[in-house]
Design a protein around this motif. Structure first.
Motif, PDB file in Angstrom:
ATOM      1  N   LEU A  18       0.807  -1.220   0.000  1.00 54.67           N
ATOM      2  CA  LEU A  18       0.000   0.000   0.000  1.00 54.67           C
ATOM      3  C   LEU A  18       0.839   1.269   0.000  1.00 54.67           C
ATOM      4  CD1 LEU A  18      -2.819  -1.051   2.482  1.00 54.67           C
ATOM      5  CD2 LEU A  18      -2.934  -0.954  -0.027  1.00 54.67           C
ATOM      6  N   ASN A  19       2.118   1.165   0.377  1.00 58.98           N
ATOM      7  CA  ASN A  19       3.006   2.331   0.407  1.00 58.98           C
ATOM      8  C   ASN A  19       3.552   2.696  -0.975  1.00 58.98           C
ATOM      9  OD1 ASN A  19       2.821   2.678   3.207  1.00 58.98           O
ATOM     10  ND2 ASN A  19       4.402   1.155   3.559  1.00 58.98           N
ATOM     11  N   TYR A  20       3.233   1.915  -1.973  1.00 62.77           N
ATOM     12  CA  TYR A  20       3.771   2.128  -3.315  1.00 62.77           C
ATOM     13  C   TYR A  20       2.720   2.723  -4.241  1.00 62.77           C
ATOM     14  CZ  TYR A  20       7.976  -0.316  -1.929  1.00 62.77           C
ATOM     15  OH  TYR A  20       9.153  -0.648  -1.310  1.00 62.77           O
ATOM     16  N   SER A  21       3.191   3.244  -5.360  1.00 64.94           N
ATOM     17  CA  SER A  21       2.300   3.878  -6.336  1.00 64.94           C
ATOM     18  C   SER A  21       1.351   2.845  -6.951  1.00 64.94           C
ATOM     19  CB  SER A  21       3.127   4.528  -7.446  1.00 64.94           C
ATOM     20  OG  SER A  21       3.767   3.522  -8.226  1.00 64.94           O
ATOM     21  N   ALA A  22       0.304   3.356  -7.562  1.00 65.02           N
ATOM     22  CA  ALA A  22      -0.679   2.484  -8.200  1.00 65.02           C
ATOM     23  C   ALA A  22      -0.037   1.624  -9.290  1.00 65.02           C
ATOM     24  CB  ALA A  22      -1.820   3.315  -8.774  1.00 65.02           C
ATOM     25  N   SER A  23       0.923   2.178 -10.015  1.00 65.57           N
ATOM     26  CA  SER A  23       1.559   1.410 -11.095  1.00 65.57           C
ATOM     27  C   SER A  23       2.402   0.259 -10.536  1.00 65.57           C
ATOM     28  CB  SER A  23       2.397   2.311 -11.997  1.00 65.57           C
ATOM     29  OG  SER A  23       3.480   2.870 -11.292  1.00 65.57           O
ATOM     30  N   ILE A  24       3.108   0.494  -9.437  1.00 62.64           N
ATOM     31  CA  ILE A  24       3.899  -0.584  -8.811  1.00 62.64           C
ATOM     32  C   ILE A  24       2.954  -1.650  -8.264  1.00 62.64           C
ATOM     33  CG2 ILE A  24       5.448  -1.164  -6.889  1.00 62.64           C
ATOM     34  CD1 ILE A  24       6.974   0.270  -9.010  1.00 62.64           C
ATOM     35  N   ARG A  25       1.879  -1.222  -7.595  1.00 65.75           N
ATOM     36  CA  ARG A  25       0.909  -2.189  -7.053  1.00 65.75           C
ATOM     37  C   ARG A  25       0.321  -3.042  -8.174  1.00 65.75           C
ATOM     38  NH1 ARG A  25      -0.876   2.361  -3.957  1.00 65.75           N
ATOM     39  NH2 ARG A  25      -2.769   2.450  -5.207  1.00 65.75           N
ATOM     40  N   ALA A  26       0.006  -2.410  -9.298  1.00 62.07           N
ATOM     41  CA  ALA A  26      -0.558  -3.152 -10.428  1.00 62.07           C
ATOM     42  C   ALA A  26       0.449  -4.155 -10.980  1.00 62.07           C
ATOM     43  CB  ALA A  26      -1.002  -2.177 -11.520  1.00 62.07           C
ATOM     44  N   GLN A  27       1.715  -3.745 -11.081  1.00 65.06           N
ATOM     45  CA  GLN A  27       2.756  -4.664 -11.567  1.00 65.06           C
ATOM     46  C   GLN A  27       2.881  -5.883 -10.645  1.00 65.06           C
ATOM     47  OE1 GLN A  27       6.667  -3.064 -12.740  1.00 65.06           O
ATOM     48  NE2 GLN A  27       5.688  -1.047 -12.752  1.00 65.06           N
ATOM     49  N   ILE A  28       2.891  -5.636  -9.345  1.00 64.30           N
ATOM     50  CA  ILE A  28       3.038  -6.734  -8.390  1.00 64.30           C
ATOM     51  C   ILE A  28       1.825  -7.655  -8.445  1.00 64.30           C
ATOM     52  CG2 ILE A  28       3.226  -7.327  -5.934  1.00 64.30           C
ATOM     53  CD1 ILE A  28       5.846  -6.260  -7.225  1.00 64.30           C
ATOM     54  N   LYS A  29       0.640  -7.087  -8.524  1.00 65.81           N
ATOM     55  CA  LYS A  29      -0.566  -7.921  -8.609  1.00 65.81           C
ATOM     56  C   LYS A  29      -0.557  -8.770  -9.869  1.00 65.81           C
ATOM     57  CE  LYS A  29      -3.320  -5.203  -5.491  1.00 65.81           C
ATOM     58  NZ  LYS A  29      -4.492  -4.398  -5.240  1.00 65.81           N
ATOM     59  N   GLU A  30      -0.050  -8.208 -10.961  1.00 59.55           N
ATOM     60  CA  GLU A  30       0.072  -8.971 -12.205  1.00 59.55           C
ATOM     61  C   GLU A  30       1.093 -10.103 -12.044  1.00 59.55           C
ATOM     62  OE1 GLU A  30       1.699  -8.125 -16.657  1.00 59.55           O
ATOM     63  OE2 GLU A  30       0.339  -6.614 -15.818  1.00 59.55           O
ATOM     64  N   LEU A  31       2.184  -9.821 -11.336  1.00 61.52           N
ATOM     65  CA  LEU A  31       3.209 -10.842 -11.117  1.00 61.52           C
ATOM     66  C   LEU A  31       2.695 -12.008 -10.273  1.00 61.52           C
ATOM     67  CD1 LEU A  31       6.362  -8.646 -10.412  1.00 61.52           C
ATOM     68  CD2 LEU A  31       5.845  -9.966 -12.471  1.00 61.52           C
ATOM     69  N   CYS A  32       1.695 -11.751  -9.461  1.00 60.43           N
ATOM     70  CA  CYS A  32       1.134 -12.799  -8.605  1.00 60.43           C
ATOM     71  C   CYS A  32       0.422 -13.878  -9.411  1.00 60.43           C
ATOM     72  CB  CYS A  32       0.170 -12.189  -7.588  1.00 60.43           C
ATOM     73  SG  CYS A  32       1.001 -11.235  -6.333  1.00 60.43           S
ATOM     74  N   MET A  33       0.235 -13.630 -10.679  1.00 58.04           N
ATOM     75  CA  MET A  33      -0.484 -14.588 -11.517  1.00 58.04           C
ATOM     76  C   MET A  33       0.451 -15.586 -12.178  1.00 58.04           C
ATOM     77  SD  MET A  33      -3.287 -12.186 -13.303  1.00 58.04           S
ATOM     78  CE  MET A  33      -4.109 -10.918 -12.399  1.00 58.04           C
ATOM     79  N   GLY A  34       1.565 -15.937 -11.532  1.00 59.07           N
ATOM     80  CA  GLY A  34       2.357 -16.997 -12.133  1.00 59.07           C
ATOM     81  C   GLY A  34       3.843 -16.969 -11.909  1.00 59.07           C
TER      82      GLY A  34
END
Length: 144
Positions: free
Chosen positions: A37-53
């Motif tokens: 939550l301390n990171y920008s929306a773009s970093i959060r989106a990248q990490i959430k995408e990485l969680c898919m595999g």
């Protein structure tokens, strides 16, 4: 199990195609929700995408308040995201990957009996990709 102090490093590893190799070696990477939550929306989106595999999991564990109380950290000058990272690492008996220049954070990890690896140690001991190591060492020497 690894927890990263600097989440941007995970994005760098992904852009250099190293996360897949880490997963193939059976290593797991955990990202605490509160830290994210301390990171920008773009970093959060990248990490959430990485969680898919890529062997990356966003985690959220109960007991954070008790962790703070039991370790006398309720009035700590450290941020809640970092303290939650330590709580999660302690719960999973994980290793925190953190830059060796973060002296006060490293000291707290040591005080809490949480294992750490520097970014350089993680790169050489876990990734073991010669081209990547040459690239990272070149970047580090240019930054110094």
């Amino acid at each position: 199990m690894f927890f990263f102090y600097d989440i941007e490093y995970l994005c760098l590893l992904n852009s250099l195609k190293q996360l897949e190799l880490i997963e193939q070696d059976g290593h797991k990477i955990f990202v605490p929700e509160m830290q994210l939550l301390n990171y920008s929306a773009s970093i959060r989106a990248q990490i959430k995408e990485l969680c898919m595999g890529n062997g990356i999991n966003i985690v959220d564990y109960d007991g954070f308040s008790e962790f703070l109380l039991n370790n006398r950290l309720t009035h700590s000058h450290f941020g809640k995201g970092f303290l939650f990272l330590l709580h999660c690492a302690k719960r999973k008996n994980g290793i925190v990957v953190i830059d060796s220049e973060r002296k006060s954070q490293l000291k707290l990890c040591e005080d809490l009996d949480i294992d750490t690896l520097s970014v350089a140690e993680f790169s050489s001991n876990v990734i073991r990709n010669k081209d990547y190591l040459i690239f990272i060492n070149k970047i580090r020497s240019e930054m110094i």
